[in-house]
Design an enzyme around this catalytic site. Sequence first.
Site, PDB file in Angstrom:
ATOM      1  N   SER A 149     -15.970  13.637  52.170  1.00  0.00           N
ATOM      2  CA  SER A 149     -16.357  12.232  52.145  1.00  0.00           C
ATOM      3  C   SER A 149     -16.163  11.687  50.746  1.00  0.00           C
ATOM      4  CB  SER A 149     -17.824  12.063  52.564  1.00  0.00           C
ATOM      5  OG  SER A 149     -18.019  12.462  53.899  1.00  0.00           O
ATOM      6  N   GLY A 150     -15.879  10.390  50.676  1.00  0.00           N
ATOM      7  CA  GLY A 150     -15.685   9.742  49.387  1.00  0.00           C
ATOM      8  C   GLY A 150     -16.302   8.365  49.379  1.00  0.00           C
ATOM      9  N   GLY A 151     -15.930   7.587  48.369  1.00  0.00           N
ATOM     10  CA  GLY A 151     -16.518   6.275  48.204  1.00  0.00           C
ATOM     11  C   GLY A 151     -16.207   5.314  49.335  1.00  0.00           C
ATOM     12  N   LYS A 211      -7.952   9.331  56.671  1.00  0.00           N
ATOM     13  CA  LYS A 211      -9.083   8.743  55.950  1.00  0.00           C
ATOM     14  C   LYS A 211      -9.676   7.637  56.816  1.00  0.00           C
ATOM     15  CE  LYS A 211      -9.413   8.026  51.493  1.00  0.00           C
ATOM     16  NZ  LYS A 211      -9.289   7.479  50.110  1.00  0.00           N
ATOM     17  N   ASP A 269      -9.094   5.644  38.886  1.00  0.00           N
ATOM     18  CA  ASP A 269     -10.185   6.576  39.204  1.00  0.00           C
ATOM     19  C   ASP A 269      -9.723   8.023  39.045  1.00  0.00           C
ATOM     20  OD1 ASP A 269     -12.792   7.179  39.855  1.00  0.00           O
ATOM     21  OD2 ASP A 269     -12.447   7.168  42.019  1.00  0.00           O
TER      22      ASP A 269
END
Length: 619
Positions: free
Chosen positions: A26-28, A47, A148
Amino acid sequence: MPSGPSTSGVGRVIAGRYLLLNQLGSGGMGHVWLAHDQRLACEVALKEIVFRDAAEAGHEREARVARARAEARHAAGLRGHPHVVTVHDVLEHDGLPWIVMEYVPGAVDLRELVARRGPLAPADTARIGLAVLDALTAGHERGVMHRDVKPANILLAPDRTGAPYGRVLLTDYGISVQPDAGETRYTLTSVLVGTAGYLAPERATGGPPTAAADLFSLGCTLYHAVEGCGPFERESHFAEISAVVTEEPRPPVRAGALAPVLEAMLVKDPGLRISAAQAETALAQLVTPQADPFARTQTALNSQPPWAQPAPPPPGPMAPPPPPVPQGLGPLVTGGGGSRRRTRPRALHSALAGLLGLVLAGGGVWYAVAQQPPGKGGGGSANTAPYGTDVGLGKALRDGDCVTVDWPGTTPFQGTPRVSLDATCSRPPDGQVMALVAAASAAEARAQGPARCEEQTQEIRGKLADVRSFALVPTADGFTAAGKRTACLVLGAHGPVYGPLGEHRKPGTKFLDVTSMQKRDCLEVRSNRDARLVSCAGPHDEQVLGFTRLGEDVTLDEARAEAADLACGREVAPGDYGFDPSVYRAGSWTSEGPWKAGTHFVVCTVRKQNGGTMEGDGS
């Protein structure tokens, strides 16, 4: 991370084509799934965009959807770059976009690798830096800033040559932007875009995204890789951002020759910061280039770690590896479903062939020099403990000696261990002496012994899946008693090695665990739980080709039933090693140890389709 209505579970089919197999992370912006493309019969990564709550979904939906499309567009523009995760498509399902990306099997992100195995050697860190810098430069040339760059967005995975973590890939262009194209900068309300502690100071104070800002973030990332923590790591995000703007980075203690490069990348004034071209030159000087003039990021694996120089030994790892593995590990088992395979398009060969072989195989060289109290054993007699009283051995180790190792705390490879000789290699041992390196003096042994042990054990570590080097350096008082030699050990990274290693094994030896199987071993298989080492010149049932790693959610029973064979068929395909796919198939061996340790690695083999014996087969 809580998820909203768009979250789907295992078994759901997206856009009538992609079957979700398991969640990779999981990510932002959402979750990343491993999925099976039912049309092309291959695995991909999807995603999924998710929202924490309905209010966020209503307020931020448009921005998040736009960011997802921008990510797909920017990453697709770098399609085919050897150090960027390939984006295949962006589609909509239930009104939200899903990004279809290259699935990178066996990948681990740099943050996880450092947390698991400790800081990397400066040369390996420089190799990663060259690869990521190459990817960033390709984006910058198109006007795309990543915004990022951080350890979690750098993936390391095996390459087609079998080199562990030979591929280096930059991922997650989710907040990238093309400033010169008048593109909208998609940000969340009251949230600074980027990751605290890795933002450039000019970005933290509201400045525009630039190539120089990405370079600062890369400097923070490489600092984390070689030091084990970020240069501005603090207790809160606010404190980290404040430190980025107002404080100097922590002075590095492990970086060695890499330190000046990091310092130049972390200059706060972007106008005075080192350029990408200068950074590339500086990083390249820390590694040895290969003969191929086009593989600018391909480097030799025998580069010197920082402790190869005459300097005090480094402190213990800043990021501890996982806890030690219980001793009672179950028997090894061959896979059961190896006859069925699904294939997928093979990835482009990485320009970083051989990168980080030392990371998986060795994880860097660890060493112990116990300090003697003043006045103890000053004569350096033959009766002096050769490696110090903390280590506890009363006599020098010899080549082939098996040992058991007790670490002073709960974290392995930290502090000075208590080492015991295992004369029969049967307890099972934690490791074995694989080389001895002589020195003219105790000071020379201290300065050069660990690096020479790294060189001497490199070949055997490259053949094993989960081991580390450990150098027992004689003390000044024990130098004579140690035979004026440093003992080079190979230890299991997450548990015992279950018997002799390398050339110390005898034909006919029964494997008690997969940890002692090595590449190109030939096996006589007496049952699905009984494999024995035999000569490859004579009849044999299987040959070890390499290793792969299964997902954290795969159980040992699932691995033994079919998953391990399928994974080996995809990632260590016999056809890639010269075996005719119409005659040979992939097989696998598993044991309880990798599942108890959380590594989930399996040994991949080749065997005949008809179950017959092999002799003189393969490439």
